[in-house]
Design a protein around this motif. Structure first.
Motif, PDB file in Angstrom:
ATOM      1  N   GLY A   1     -37.231 -28.341  47.354  1.00 12.19           N
ATOM      2  CA  GLY A   1     -37.069 -28.004  45.974  1.00 12.19           C
ATOM      3  C   GLY A   1     -37.774 -28.631  45.156  1.00 12.19           C
ATOM      4  N   LEU A   2     -38.464 -28.126  44.215  1.00  7.92           N
ATOM      5  CA  LEU A   2     -39.361 -28.882  43.165  1.00  7.92           C
ATOM      6  C   LEU A   2     -38.765 -28.915  41.880  1.00  7.92           C
TER       7      LEU A   2
ATOM      8  N   HIS B   1     -42.281 -25.429  55.383  1.00  9.38           N
ATOM      9  CA  HIS B   1     -41.380 -25.227  53.888  1.00  9.38           C
ATOM     10  C   HIS B   1     -40.280 -24.427  53.855  1.00  9.38           C
ATOM     11  N   ASN B   2     -39.873 -23.795  54.865  1.00  9.02           N
ATOM     12  CA  ASN B   2     -38.863 -22.585  54.962  1.00  9.02           C
ATOM     13  C   ASN B   2     -38.730 -21.928  56.320  1.00  9.02           C
TER      14      ASN B   2
ATOM     15  N   GLU C   1     -32.002 -25.937  50.920  1.00  7.93           N
ATOM     16  CA  GLU C   1     -33.171 -26.342  50.085  1.00  7.93           C
ATOM     17  C   GLU C   1     -34.278 -26.952  50.791  1.00  7.93           C
ATOM     18  N   PRO C   2     -35.127 -26.504  51.537  1.00  8.00           N
ATOM     19  CA  PRO C   2     -36.094 -27.550  52.306  1.00  8.00           C
ATOM     20  C   PRO C   2     -36.432 -28.769  51.301  1.00  8.00           C
TER      21      PRO C   2
ATOM     22  N   GLN D   1     -30.501 -17.898  49.591  1.00  9.69           N
ATOM     23  CA  GLN D   1     -30.979 -19.313  49.471  1.00  9.69           C
ATOM     24  C   GLN D   1     -30.468 -20.076  48.442  1.00  9.69           C
TER      25      GLN D   1
ATOM     26  N   VAL E   1     -47.164 -27.000  46.356  1.00 11.41           N
ATOM     27  CA  VAL E   1     -47.585 -27.985  47.012  1.00 11.41           C
ATOM     28  C   VAL E   1     -48.921 -27.827  47.651  1.00 11.41           C
TER      29      VAL E   1
ATOM     30  N   LEU F   1     -44.270 -23.438  47.698  1.00  9.36           N
ATOM     31  CA  LEU F   1     -45.216 -23.397  48.784  1.00  9.36           C
ATOM     32  C   LEU F   1     -46.673 -23.595  47.801  1.00  9.36           C
TER      33      LEU F   1
ATOM     34  N   ASN G   1     -41.888 -33.795  49.341  1.00 10.46           N
ATOM     35  CA  ASN G   1     -43.061 -33.160  48.412  1.00 10.46           C
ATOM     36  C   ASN G   1     -42.931 -34.155  47.131  1.00 10.46           C
TER      37      ASN G   1
ATOM     38  N   VAL H   1     -40.522 -30.721  54.623  1.00 13.55           N
ATOM     39  CA  VAL H   1     -40.621 -31.126  53.195  1.00 13.55           C
ATOM     40  C   VAL H   1     -39.489 -32.016  52.747  1.00 13.55           C
TER      41      VAL H   1
ATOM     42  N   ARG I   1     -35.987 -18.037  42.233  1.00 16.98           N
ATOM     43  CA  ARG I   1     -36.134 -16.840  42.786  1.00 16.98           C
ATOM     44  C   ARG I   1     -34.690 -16.318  43.203  1.00 16.98           C
TER      45      ARG I   1
END
Ligand code: ADP
Ligand code: GLC
Length: 473
Positions: free
Chosen positions: A378-379, A162-163, A375-376, A302, A22, A19, A244, A211, A298
């Protein structure tokens, strides 16, 4: 068009996860496509002092629980856009950003202070973009203000999810105290006998976004809707998925100041140096021909870490390295420690949060593991792509939208992807990746495809502009 982005965390001021990446990057990207954007976020203890440029407002009076509360507002452009940092020490100057019993109250305060600030700035935004449950309160406050206060008359709200897993739930009896005791507000917040700030944002923002496109469908189903899928189905004509972007000013192997050497798609020799340096960092033998499998995450359910736990033994049995950076659930942290003790010559772990190391791992590793349950967006898989580190992902949410499984016949695809949440399916892809790693030309092609993938913010920012235009019309 004037857009105010509100977020609980934003790089470089604060961060616990994506988050922040972004929220830090979007306002800058919006400016680059011609939007007059600004960011409002709390000032935390972890915000580095040297990022602050000056005190913008010494006395922003916020009426809170019937009392006048004096806050200050600091200004910075460290993220490339005007940013206002709300300084309310009692609320935000603490050891961590989240994790307090009264988090709902802290962020309700943040929302209210942001609205007071937007009024003080004296030029009402066309759009207020709200992010996650922490900003659900502002959706309701603006919806109410708009009815009687002409200042807000033309302001519209966009709520970005985002989640869905975090709802910002609290007892409905608190609503009165927070200034949301009226029927309209109670309706907006109430769900399953409790109040939810996420629900409020979803119910009464003018438009909703999430996202990735795939996640925008997933959250309309019970499995990922957390009891609010019905509301998203009901409002599906107002919900859009925008994947994103990556801030290539921060995540670029050609310029990244955290790296011992630089590289790009044409010349990967610097990546080899990054790999050597990463192995040194973890005191591992410098066998550069063995692949490094990596994870930065993290440690929560999830992220599907249990699939890594179930397969990492097989990875090590092939002689490969495994390097993990993460913190979170105790059980997973303990597992990593045990793994390190079991294979000290092959395993490198760092339990905790370390931004510099995250960059160094992205650059030095060969394979990135991301077997998320959901995973909304994921970066990290997108960072991996740019750093020539091949991602193995589960086909959910943004992972499905951004990673294409490598196809040997057409030589297309930028990673490996499996669907069913099972260790066997994950392992199949791990073996496929290992097999391909030892075919240098094919591996080079996958890396090339990944490094050439354009996930820049510019595309995403243009889609946000379209969304804002739709919201206003
Ligand atoms: P999420 O926001 O769900 O955690 P994302 O993939 O969107 O997942 O973003 C995670 C971000 O947090 C990335 O920038 C990643 O590098 C960073 N990150 C996660 N864990 C750590 C850690 N332990 N140390 C440093 N950075 C981390
Ligand atoms: C959330 C999601 C993650 C996403 C990030 C930024 O933390 O878990 O998938 O990339 O927000 O949108």
């Amino acid at each position: 068009m004037r857009v105010a982005v509100l977020a609980a965390e934003a790089v470089p001021y604060s961060k616990t996860g994506g988050l922040a990446d972004v929220a830090g990057a979007l306002p800058k990207a919006l400016r680059q496509v011609g939007v007059d954007s600004l960011l409002i976020t709390p000032l935390y203890r972890q915000t580095k002092e040297n990022l602050i440029e000056h005190l913008a407002i010494d006395d922003l009076w916020v009426v809170w629980r019937g009392q006048n509360y004096k806050t200050q507002v600091y200004y910075s452009e460290a993220n490339g856009s005007p940013t206002f940092l709300i300084h309310a020490p009692e609320m935000f100057f603490r050891d961590s950003i989240y994790g307090y019993r009264e988090d709902y109250e802290r962020f309700a305060f943040f929302n209210h202070a942001a609205i007071v600030l937007l009024r003080r700035i004296g030029n009402a935004p066309d759009i207020v973009q709200l992010n996650d449950w922490h900003c659900g309160f502002a959706a309701i406050e603006i919806a109410k203000l708009r009815r009687w206060d002409s200042y807000w008359h033309n302001t519209r709200t966009v709520f970005s999810i985002h989640n869905m897993a975090y709802q910002g739930a609290f007892g409905t009896e608190e609503l009165w105290k927070l200034g949301f005791g009226d029927d309209f507000s109670r309706n907006a917040f109430s769900t399953g006998g409790a109040a939810s700030a996420l629900k409020a944002g979803l119910a009464d923002s003018d438009m909703l976004s999430t996202v990735s496109r795939r996640y925008s469908y997933e959250i309309q189903m019970a499995e990922n809707g957390y009891g609010l899928d019905w509301l998203l189905r009901q409002r599906s004509d107002r919900l859009i998925g925008i994947t994103n972007g990556v801030d290539y000013d921060v995540w670029n192997p050609e310029t990244d100041s955290d790296l011992p050497a630089h590289f790009n798609a044409q010349d990967l020799s610097g990546k080899r140096m990054c790999k050597r340096s990463l192995l040194q960092k973890f005191f591992l033998p410098e066998n550069l021909d063995k692949p490094i499998f990596a994870s930065i995450t993290r440690l929560t359910s999830q992220k599907g870490f249990e699939l890594i736990r179930q397969t990492v033994g097989e990875i090590l049995a092939t002689g490969a390295y495994f390097i993990a950076l993460g913190s979170g659930e105790r059980e997973s942290e303990d597992f990593l420690q045990k793994l390190k003790n079991y294979a000290p010559q092959q395993v490198g772990i760092y339990i905790g949060y370390n931004e510099t190391l995250a960059h160094q791992i992205e650059a030095g590793a060969d394979v990135f593991l991301m077997p998320s349950r959901f995973e909304p967006c994921g970066l990290n898989q997108m960072y991996s792509l740019r750093y020539g580190t091949v991602p193995i992902v589960r086909a959910v949410g943004g992972l499905d939208d951004t990673v294409e499984n490598f196809d040997r016949v057409s030589s297309t695809g930028n990673g490996f992807k499996f669907r069913e949440f099972s260790a066997d399916k994950f392992l199949e892809k791990i073996y496929e990746a290992l097999f391909t790693y030892y075919e240098p030309e094919t591996w080079r092609k996958i890396q090339w495809n990944g490094m050439m993938t354009d996930n820049s913010w510019e595309n995403a920012a243009r889609k946000y502009v379209q969304l804002y235009n739709m919201t206003r019309s």
